[in-house]
Motif scaffolding. Structure first.
Motif, PDB file in Angstrom:
ATOM      1  N   ARG A  25       0.519  -0.991  -0.390  1.00  0.00           N
ATOM      2  CA  ARG A  25      -0.208  -0.209  -0.223  1.00  0.00           C
ATOM      3  C   ARG A  25       0.736   1.321  -0.459  1.00  0.00           C
ATOM      4  O   ARG A  25       0.537   2.044  -0.700  1.00  0.00           O
ATOM      5  CB  ARG A  25      -0.883   0.297   1.336  1.00  0.00           C
ATOM      6  CG  ARG A  25      -1.852   1.082   1.588  1.00  0.00           C
ATOM      7  CD  ARG A  25      -2.998   1.128   0.040  1.00  0.00           C
ATOM      8  NE  ARG A  25      -3.727   2.485   0.435  1.00  0.00           N
ATOM      9  CZ  ARG A  25      -4.136   3.109  -0.987  1.00  0.00           C
ATOM     10  NH1 ARG A  25      -4.373   2.215  -1.625  1.00  0.00           N
ATOM     11  NH2 ARG A  25      -5.248   4.154   0.231  1.00  0.00           N
ATOM     12  N   GLU A  26       1.822   0.811   0.456  1.00  0.00           N
ATOM     13  CA  GLU A  26       3.272   2.497   0.556  1.00  0.00           C
ATOM     14  C   GLU A  26       3.426   2.990  -0.684  1.00  0.00           C
ATOM     15  O   GLU A  26       3.422   4.134  -0.978  1.00  0.00           O
ATOM     16  CB  GLU A  26       4.160   2.134   1.756  1.00  0.00           C
ATOM     17  CG  GLU A  26       3.755   1.468   2.953  1.00  0.00           C
ATOM     18  CD  GLU A  26       4.675   1.449   3.609  1.00  0.00           C
ATOM     19  OE1 GLU A  26       5.959   0.812   2.950  1.00  0.00           O
ATOM     20  OE2 GLU A  26       4.380   1.385   5.256  1.00  0.00           O
ATOM     21  N   GLU A  29       0.793   4.429  -2.607  1.00  0.00           N
ATOM     22  CA  GLU A  29       0.655   6.334  -1.531  1.00  0.00           C
ATOM     23  C   GLU A  29       2.137   6.241  -2.499  1.00  0.00           C
ATOM     24  O   GLU A  29       1.624   8.019  -3.062  1.00  0.00           O
ATOM     25  CB  GLU A  29       0.275   5.638  -0.127  1.00  0.00           C
ATOM     26  CG  GLU A  29       0.236   6.968  -0.118  1.00  0.00           C
ATOM     27  CD  GLU A  29      -1.599   7.326  -0.089  1.00  0.00           C
ATOM     28  OE1 GLU A  29      -1.474   8.835  -0.010  1.00  0.00           O
ATOM     29  OE2 GLU A  29      -1.965   6.307   0.067  1.00  0.00           O
ATOM     30  N   ARG A  32       1.005   7.684  -6.313  1.00  0.00           N
ATOM     31  CA  ARG A  32      -0.097   8.855  -5.971  1.00  0.00           C
ATOM     32  C   ARG A  32       1.016   9.906  -5.630  1.00  0.00           C
ATOM     33  O   ARG A  32       0.254  11.593  -6.583  1.00  0.00           O
ATOM     34  CB  ARG A  32      -1.078   8.842  -4.835  1.00  0.00           C
ATOM     35  CG  ARG A  32      -1.983   9.574  -5.180  1.00  0.00           C
ATOM     36  CD  ARG A  32      -2.971   9.363  -3.904  1.00  0.00           C
ATOM     37  NE  ARG A  32      -2.924   9.027  -2.616  1.00  0.00           N
ATOM     38  CZ  ARG A  32      -2.393  10.285  -1.869  1.00  0.00           C
ATOM     39  NH1 ARG A  32      -2.532  11.492  -2.973  1.00  0.00           N
ATOM     40  NH2 ARG A  32      -1.916  10.569  -1.034  1.00  0.00           N
TER      41      ARG A  32
END
Length: 67
Positions: A25-26, A29, A32
């Protein structure tokens, strides 16, 4: 004055982007954040406005659970 791409051009560019596989997930992120660093002020304002509209819509949502 800057010429901003039309909405249909942005959508076409998004369609042509390859789907990336992320390990965590990092990583998602981080990607993004890298994308948002280079947004123009107008694009940032539009993204913020979309976020506010979504938030208002979700606050009014009524969620029911069926058993």
């Amino acid at each position: 004055m800057e010429n901003y791409p039309k909405d249909d051009e942005k959508q076409q560019a998004a369609i042509n982007e390859p789907d990336a596989e992320y390990a965590s997930r990092e990583a998602v992120e981080l990607e993004r954040l890298k994308k948002h660093i280079y947004m123009s002020d107008m694009e940032k304002l539009q993204a913020f406005t979309r976020m506010l509209i979504r938030n208002a819509t979700l606050k009014r949502a009524v969620i029911t659970h069926h058993k």
